[in-house]
Design an enzyme around this catalytic site. Structure first.
Site, PDB file in Angstrom:
ATOM      1  N   LEU A 111       0.872  -1.177   0.000  1.00  0.00           N
ATOM      2  CA  LEU A 111       0.000   0.000   0.000  1.00  0.00           C
ATOM      3  C   LEU A 111       0.903   1.219   0.000  1.00  0.00           C
ATOM      4  O   LEU A 111       1.920   1.246   0.700  1.00  0.00           O
ATOM      5  CB  LEU A 111      -0.901   0.022   1.239  1.00  0.00           C
ATOM      6  CG  LEU A 111      -2.069  -0.959   1.291  1.00  0.00           C
ATOM      7  CD1 LEU A 111      -2.787  -0.845   2.637  1.00  0.00           C
ATOM      8  CD2 LEU A 111      -3.048  -0.715   0.152  1.00  0.00           C
ATOM      9  N   ASP A 112       0.536   2.234  -0.782  1.00  0.00           N
ATOM     10  CA  ASP A 112       1.308   3.478  -0.776  1.00  0.00           C
ATOM     11  C   ASP A 112       1.408   4.024   0.642  1.00  0.00           C
ATOM     12  O   ASP A 112       0.523   3.791   1.482  1.00  0.00           O
ATOM     13  CB  ASP A 112       0.630   4.533  -1.659  1.00  0.00           C
ATOM     14  CG  ASP A 112       0.517   4.091  -3.110  1.00  0.00           C
ATOM     15  OD1 ASP A 112       1.335   3.258  -3.528  1.00  0.00           O
ATOM     16  OD2 ASP A 112      -0.403   4.572  -3.795  1.00  0.00           O
ATOM     17  N   THR A 113       2.456   4.787   0.884  1.00  0.00           N
ATOM     18  CA  THR A 113       2.640   5.383   2.205  1.00  0.00           C
ATOM     19  C   THR A 113       1.424   6.216   2.608  1.00  0.00           C
ATOM     20  O   THR A 113       1.004   6.206   3.772  1.00  0.00           O
ATOM     21  CB  THR A 113       3.904   6.267   2.215  1.00  0.00           C
ATOM     22  OG1 THR A 113       5.031   5.475   1.827  1.00  0.00           O
ATOM     23  CG2 THR A 113       4.149   6.837   3.606  1.00  0.00           C
ATOM     24  N   ASP A 114       0.810   6.907   1.649  1.00  0.00           N
ATOM     25  CA  ASP A 114      -0.335   7.771   1.939  1.00  0.00           C
ATOM     26  C   ASP A 114      -1.668   7.024   1.922  1.00  0.00           C
ATOM     27  O   ASP A 114      -2.728   7.639   2.104  1.00  0.00           O
ATOM     28  CB  ASP A 114      -0.396   8.920   0.933  1.00  0.00           C
ATOM     29  CG  ASP A 114       0.772   9.875   1.084  1.00  0.00           C
ATOM     30  OD1 ASP A 114       1.315   9.972   2.206  1.00  0.00           O
ATOM     31  OD2 ASP A 114       1.154  10.514   0.083  1.00  0.00           O
ATOM     32  N   THR A 115      -1.637   5.717   1.692  1.00  0.00           N
ATOM     33  CA  THR A 115      -2.862   4.909   1.657  1.00  0.00           C
ATOM     34  C   THR A 115      -2.966   4.073   2.925  1.00  0.00           C
ATOM     35  O   THR A 115      -1.987   3.467   3.365  1.00  0.00           O
ATOM     36  CB  THR A 115      -2.877   3.989   0.424  1.00  0.00           C
ATOM     37  OG1 THR A 115      -2.806   4.779  -0.750  1.00  0.00           O
ATOM     38  CG2 THR A 115      -4.138   3.140   0.389  1.00  0.00           C
TER      39      THR A 115
END
Length: 247
Positions: A111-115
């Protein structure tokens, strides 16, 4: 009915009991009553032997995973945490959320860091590889807060498919949950696993993502699991994961 072909293996009622279905005596009753199947065949004979690793065993249609010491966890990853067990740049990583676990664990996919949202963590390398591999097409569901009022036509467009820089992209399901004050809350399901695919798809149709959370991975649901916490998967959830990649 006939029993499995091989005379080797473990008695079926013992495998069921070891998997936590019930006591061995109750498992024998379940077999006699026709609740148990192996490789698609109802098994009622008490002498039936199975390969608990390779045979597909079900009770009332639910997959029974083999008894194992391996760990299967569901983690609700917070925003700002890197999907890595050890980040070389010193950023918050998954290890900080799994302190105290004795196993050497790894994450399934990224998962993306911002997700935020659902991440599977396990030490079952074979299952993890299959869950992450695009050939098995395991669906993932996301809820996104996006800029703008999303028109109904956007869903039609995404279901038909759009073109991105790295090729075509198509979603499996799309719905608008809410529209308010120039922003929309949408749910999107897809089995594509390309980098930042949800953000790029929504940006391509003119609705940049402001917040993104993964709420489902195959048969698993995030539910009300608190952000930053984990829980063990149930036997039925593990069995459903095995089914999702037909292992």
């Amino acid at each position: 009915m006939t029993e499995p072909q091989s005379v080797e293996g473990v008695r079926l009622q013992k495998v069921l009991a070891q998997a936590g279905i019930a006591s061995r005596r109750r498992c024998e009753q379940l077999m006699a009553e026709g609740h148990v199947e192996v490789n698609g065949e109802i098994i009622t004979q008490m002498g039936a032997r199975v390969d608990p690793v390779n045979d597909v065993i079900r009770v009332d249609g639910r997959r029974v995973p083999p008894a194992t010491d391996q760990a299967y966890l569901l983690l609700n990853k917070p925003r700002g945490v890197v999907t890595s067990m050890s980040d070389e740049r010193g950023r918050p990583d998954l290890q900080s959320l799994l302190a105290g676990r004795p196993e050497r664990l790894f994450h399934v996919g990224r998962l993306d860091t911002d997700t935020s949202g659902l991440l599977i963590v396990t030490n079952d390398g074979d299952l993890a590889h299959k869950l992450a591999h695009p050939s098995f097409e395991v669906a993932k569901t996301y809820v996104a807060l996006v800029a703008g009022d999303v028109a109904d036509s956007v869903g039609t467009r995404l279901l038909e498919g759009i073109e991105l820089d790295d090729g075509p992209a198509q979603v499996d399901r799309f719905r608008v949950i809410d529209r308010s004050r120039g922003r929309s809350l949408v749910e999107i399901e897809l089995h594509i696993g390309r980098n930042r695919i949800v953000r790029r798809i929504l940006d391509r149709v003119g609705h940049p993502v402001e917040e993104l959370t993964r709420t489902a991975f195959g048969p698993l649901k995030l539910g009300d699991l608190a952000v930053g916490t984990t829980r063990e998967l149930s036997r039925d959830e593990i069995g459903a994961l095995f089914d999702s990649v037909d292992t």
